[in-house]
Design an enzyme around this catalytic site. Structure first.
Site, PDB file in Angstrom:
ATOM      1  N   GLY A  19       0.824  -1.200   0.000  1.00 52.72           N
ATOM      2  CA  GLY A  19       0.000   0.000   0.000  1.00 52.72           C
ATOM      3  C   GLY A  19       0.862   1.255   0.000  1.00 52.72           C
ATOM      4  O   GLY A  19       2.062   1.217   0.274  1.00 52.72           O
ATOM      5  N   CYS A  20       0.226   2.379  -0.300  1.00 50.47           N
ATOM      6  CA  CYS A  20       0.971   3.636  -0.401  1.00 50.47           C
ATOM      7  C   CYS A  20       1.484   4.100   0.965  1.00 50.47           C
ATOM      8  O   CYS A  20       2.676   4.393   1.121  1.00 50.47           O
ATOM      9  CB  CYS A  20       0.108   4.708  -1.053  1.00 50.47           C
ATOM     10  SG  CYS A  20      -1.538   4.900  -0.342  1.00 50.47           S
ATOM     11  N   TYR A  21       0.610   4.151   1.962  1.00 50.14           N
ATOM     12  CA  TYR A  21       1.062   4.537   3.296  1.00 50.14           C
ATOM     13  C   TYR A  21       2.113   3.564   3.838  1.00 50.14           C
ATOM     14  O   TYR A  21       3.141   3.998   4.389  1.00 50.14           O
ATOM     15  CB  TYR A  21      -0.120   4.594   4.261  1.00 50.14           C
ATOM     16  CG  TYR A  21      -0.975   5.829   4.199  1.00 50.14           C
ATOM     17  CD1 TYR A  21      -0.424   7.110   4.257  1.00 50.14           C
ATOM     18  CD2 TYR A  21      -2.366   5.725   4.112  1.00 50.14           C
ATOM     19  CE1 TYR A  21      -1.229   8.240   4.233  1.00 50.14           C
ATOM     20  CE2 TYR A  21      -3.178   6.852   4.083  1.00 50.14           C
ATOM     21  CZ  TYR A  21      -2.610   8.110   4.139  1.00 50.14           C
ATOM     22  OH  TYR A  21      -3.398   9.233   4.119  1.00 50.14           O
TER      23      TYR A  21
END
Length: 344
Positions: free
Chosen positions: A147-149
């Site tokens: 995921g991005c985070y």
């Protein structure tokens, strides 16, 4: 190599097209959607006379016969079911959703509020944090793209977590994302009138990326305790900044911390550790596959602050997916990605 992209009408999918269009080895064979079968430029007019493909329906058998690799840029809850269609084929699969990231299916149910993919598929997928799982990625046929985070947070935390020099209960991750991280589907929370000149906290203590971050931190250091992870929306289009705080156990000089990070990332081309006293901002990595990291040690409190910035659609999604695709196929990981950030 012929590649297919399923889910090209979302921001992550169209970012994949931008990269793949000029990639010297990967050739876009087909684009797929569950929506209308129309030329891709009708969804994204900026692609007119650049990419002339028409969106097609999803036929997994046909895709597997015609392509070497498929990118699943579909939402969580959709990708896992699609992935099952490719289980008995030879095609390489890279999933950009959260469906294959969590090894514990009960955790997936709890945090995503959806039914998980089959355990057979989850066990098949390698977690594609490119800088820290390179050898496994090179041997893999299935990748679960982070995921991005988690990408921003984990790249920032990795060296200090593995040094075993932190209080395992002290990890706080304060994260902020541009609006594109919420996807393309319209909602009240992402309207211009709602977000312009605004800044807000959301999914307090319940963001679905929490168990993904904890799962990887525990893989590096099995003493880690549950983290505090807060997410905010910024009134910008793209970019993520995570500010991570950890309490050090031993008296440590800032030069030692800096050396630790420089050694950890010296052979990792897309992570740039900033010089001492210099902290990065999201604008400085826009439209690129870079993750920039800055460090500040407060000698008074013994607390280390780690700032990491990425472009959420690039290093946080499509860019890392292509980086993983390169690694899977013995290609230099910089191929198709080695371009300068867009500035201003």
């Amino acid at each position: 190599m012929k590649v297919s992209v399923i889910g090209t009408t979302g921001y992550g999918g169209v970012e994949l097209l931008r990269i793949l269009h000029t990639h010297p080895i990967f050739d876009i064979q087909s684009l797929h959607t569950t929506r209308n079968e129309v030329p891709i430029w009708t969804e994204y007019p900026h692609l007119f006379n650049i990419i002339d493909k028409t969106l097609e329906g999803i036929n997994p058998q046909k895709i597997a016969e015609e392509c070497d690799m498929v990118f699943l840029a579909t939402p969580s809850g959709v990708s896992g079911k699609l992935a099952e269609e490719f289980l008995d084929t030879d095609i390489q699969v890279i999933d950009l959703s959260g469906d294959l990231r969590l090894t514990n299916v009960d955790e997936y149910r709890k945090w995503y509020k959806k039914e998980p993919a089959s355990k057979a598929i989850i066990d098949k997928a390698v977690y594609g944090l490119s800088e820290w799982n390179k050898e496994k990625i090179q041997q893999a046929k299935w990748i679960s793209n982070p995921g991005c985070y988690p990408t921003a947070a984990l790249l920032g935390l990795a060296p200090i977590i593995q040094s075993n020099n932190i209080d395992p209960r002290s990890i706080i991750i304060d994260a902020k994302s541009g609006i594109s991280g919420a996807g393309r589907s319209p909602s009240h929370g992402t309207m211009l009138a709602e977000m312009n000149e605004n800044f807000k906290l959301y999914k307090v203590n319940e963001h679905q990326h929490t168990p993904e971050i904890e799962q990887q931190l525990l893989a590096w250091n099995d003493t880690i305790k549950p983290i505090t992870f807060s997410t905010h929306l910024l009134p910008i289009t793209r970019g993520i900044m995570t500010t991570c705080y950890v309490q050090l156990l031993n008296d440590t000089d800032e030069n030692e911390i800096y050396e630790l990070y420089m050694n950890a990332y010296k052979d990792k081309p897309f992570v740039r550790v900033r010089p001492k006293g210099v902290l990065p901002s999201v604008k400085e990595v826009a439209s690129s596959n870079y993750c920039d990291i800055g460090l500040s040690l407060d000698q008074r409190t013994g607390r280390l602050t780690i700032v990491s910035v990425i472009d959420n659609l690039m290093k946080g999604a499509a860019g890392q997916a292509v980086q993983n695709a390169n690694l899977m196929n013995g290609i230099d990981e910089k191929t198709g990605l080695d371009f300068v950030p867009l500035y201003p």
